[in-house]
Scaffold this active site. Structure first.
Site, PDB file in Angstrom:
ATOM      1  CE  LYS A  11     -38.485  50.954   9.135  1.00 23.11           C
ATOM      2  NZ  LYS A  11     -37.893  49.900   9.868  1.00 23.11           N
ATOM      3  CG  ASP A 141     -40.315  53.725  11.374  1.00 19.75           C
ATOM      4  OD1 ASP A 141     -39.309  54.469  11.391  1.00 19.75           O
ATOM      5  OD2 ASP A 141     -40.311  52.553  11.772  1.00 19.75           O
TER       6      ASP A 141
HETATM    7  P1  ATP Z   1     -41.488  49.176  13.243  1.00 19.90           P
HETATM    8  O1  ATP Z   1     -40.499  48.699  12.236  1.00 19.90           O
HETATM    9  O2  ATP Z   1     -42.147  50.480  12.891  1.00 19.90           O
HETATM   10  O3  ATP Z   1     -41.033  49.109  14.649  1.00 19.90           O
HETATM   11  P2  ATP Z   1     -42.705  46.628  13.092  1.00 19.90           P
HETATM   12  O4  ATP Z   1     -42.649  46.269  11.641  1.00 19.90           O
HETATM   13  O5  ATP Z   1     -41.619  46.052  13.958  1.00 19.90           O
HETATM   14  O6  ATP Z   1     -42.734  48.181  13.194  1.00 19.90           O
HETATM   15  P3  ATP Z   1     -45.532  46.206  13.103  1.00 19.90           P
HETATM   16  O7  ATP Z   1     -45.687  45.137  12.082  1.00 19.90           O
HETATM   17  O8  ATP Z   1     -45.915  47.572  12.701  1.00 19.90           O
HETATM   18  O9  ATP Z   1     -44.069  46.203  13.709  1.00 19.90           O
HETATM   19  O10 ATP Z   1     -46.386  45.715  14.357  1.00 19.90           O
HETATM   20  C1  ATP Z   1     -46.039  45.940  15.701  1.00 19.90           C
HETATM   21  C2  ATP Z   1     -47.288  45.684  16.560  1.00 19.90           C
HETATM   22  O11 ATP Z   1     -48.249  46.690  16.261  1.00 19.90           O
HETATM   23  C3  ATP Z   1     -47.958  44.353  16.275  1.00 19.90           C
HETATM   24  O12 ATP Z   1     -47.657  43.456  17.295  1.00 19.90           O
HETATM   25  C4  ATP Z   1     -49.434  44.645  16.196  1.00 19.90           C
HETATM   26  O13 ATP Z   1     -50.133  44.085  17.294  1.00 19.90           O
HETATM   27  C5  ATP Z   1     -49.564  46.160  16.287  1.00 19.90           C
HETATM   28  N1  ATP Z   1     -50.289  46.763  15.154  1.00 19.90           N
HETATM   29  C6  ATP Z   1     -51.133  47.807  15.252  1.00 19.90           C
HETATM   30  N2  ATP Z   1     -51.604  48.159  14.036  1.00 19.90           N
HETATM   31  C7  ATP Z   1     -51.038  47.341  13.126  1.00 19.90           C
HETATM   32  C8  ATP Z   1     -51.129  47.231  11.712  1.00 19.90           C
HETATM   33  N3  ATP Z   1     -51.928  48.029  10.983  1.00 19.90           N
HETATM   34  N4  ATP Z   1     -50.366  46.295  11.117  1.00 19.90           N
HETATM   35  C9  ATP Z   1     -49.559  45.491  11.857  1.00 19.90           C
HETATM   36  N5  ATP Z   1     -49.451  45.531  13.189  1.00 19.90           N
HETATM   37  C10 ATP Z   1     -50.179  46.457  13.842  1.00 19.90           C
END
Ligand code: ATP
Length: 318
Positions: A11, A141
């Site tokens: 998203k 989210d």
């Molecule tokens: P958001 O936009 O919801 O804040 P994000 O896109 O910034 O999320 P993610 O890619 O979801 O961040 O990852 C954040 C942290 O979560 C990573 O550093 C990772 O170690 C951990 N993590 C746990 N589960 C997952 C997963 N299934 N996919 C990716 N990262 C994950």
């Protein structure tokens, strides 16, 4: 063994406004969220042992109980122990395409896919609102990621109002490979710097949230006006993330100069997206991104906005 394969889309935030503090310690937000067709693939397979396991080849994605996909399966197993006993454990395989810690909700979307997939695998028959309620226990989210599309999200981000689809638009996503922004750091820094301007008191919060519902971004989406959508992109978190990471501003300005509808950081960053009204425009903007000083450090993707969230790709029900 029974199995399901699902698509788990990322998203972007077309609009992110921080309204104030909530009694539960989270921020009260007003956002417009939008699914894009950059997606991970999640495979769920029933296994004979009563265990949950996660496999993902990406070095930054944990395979233990800290993985949000694992936590989604553990939550369903705890809520529906009879189904867990009847159908046994599950092996979750994540084929990662969404950049990590990028403000694209990759982990949240994976958790949403596991909720949708286990509902089918374990024949639970949950409604969308029941799935969203479970999702809200995993992350703010996650509820949006279940149905996806375009939506206003308020509260912590878990209260959703669907918006009309604007899936004829494209985005160019730019993410510096070694620039990961922790979501918790971004919100804590914002509170430290701007907390004194937060709206206080329950009534004020309600009034402000109501005003956001008729915001110009929502109007632009309802009127399917791409130029107005591009002009009204907004993200309060840029106020703290950009000063700490000036490369983000450089990328945003590069996209803007290339002639897109608008450019903005997504969520807590570090991804910057350029909204484009055609694939050709997106390709032009992507090329400008490639001309930046350190292109080797920068991943660039073109994606299309999509009106769907988690979708089943295939199933095997022997
Ligand atoms: P958001 O936009 O919801 O804040 P994000 O896109 O910034 O999320 P993610 O890619 O979801 O961040 O990852 C954040 C942290 O979560 C990573 O550093 C990772 O170690 C951990 N993590 C746990 N589960 C997952 C997963 N299934 N996919 C990716 N990262 C994950």
């Amino acid at each position: 063994m029974r199995s399901y394969s699902l698509t788990s889309p990322a998203k972007i935030n077309l609009y992110l406004e921080i309204i104030g503090d909530r009694p539960d310690g989270y921020h009260e937000l007003a956002m417009v969220l939008q699914s894009i067709d950059l997606a991970d693939r999640i495979d769920l397979r029933s296994i004979s042992t009563d265990t949950i396991s996660v496999r993902c080849a990406h070095p930054q994605v944990p395979s233990d109980c800290t993985n949000l996909a694992y936590q989604a399966a553990a939550l369903i197993a705890a809520e529906f122990p009879d189904a867990f006993a009847q159908f046994g454990g599950v092996e979750i395989t994540i084929d990662k395409h969404i950049p990590i810690a990028a403000g694209l909700a990759g982990g949240s979307s994976n958790a949403a896919a596991v909720l949708v997939g286990l509902d089918l695998l374990w024949q639970l028959g949950l409604t969308q609102s029941e799935l969203e309620e479970l999702g809200s226990q995993l992350g703010s989210d996650v509820p949006f990621c279940i149905a996806g599309g375009s939506a206003i999200a308020t509260g912590r981000g878990e209260k959703l109002s669907p918006l009309p689809s604007i899936d004829n638009l494209y985005v160019v996503l730019g993410k510096y490979r070694n620039l990961d922004v922790a979501t918790a750091w971004a919100y804590q820094t914002y509170r430290a710097q701007y907390g004194n301007s937060y709206v206080a008191g329950k009534q004020d919060l309600k009034a402000r949230a109501a005003a956001v519902h008729s915001s110009s971004m929502v109007q632009a989406i309802i009127h399917e006006d791409p130029i107005a959508i591009g002009q009204r992109l907004h993200n309060d978190l840029e106020r703290v993330v950009i000063p700490a990471y000036p490369q983000i501003l450089l990328l945003k300005e590069t996209f803007q100069t290339a002639g897109c509808l608008g450019a903005m950081m997504s969520g807590s960053g570090s991804t910057v997206f350029a909204l484009c009204d055609s694939e050709q425009q997106a390709q032009k903007v992507q090329q400008q991104g490639r001309n930046l000083a350190q292109p080797k450090d920068l991943d660039l993707f073109i994606a299309r906005l999509t009106s769907t969230g988690i979708q089943v790709l295939s199933s095997d029900k022997d």
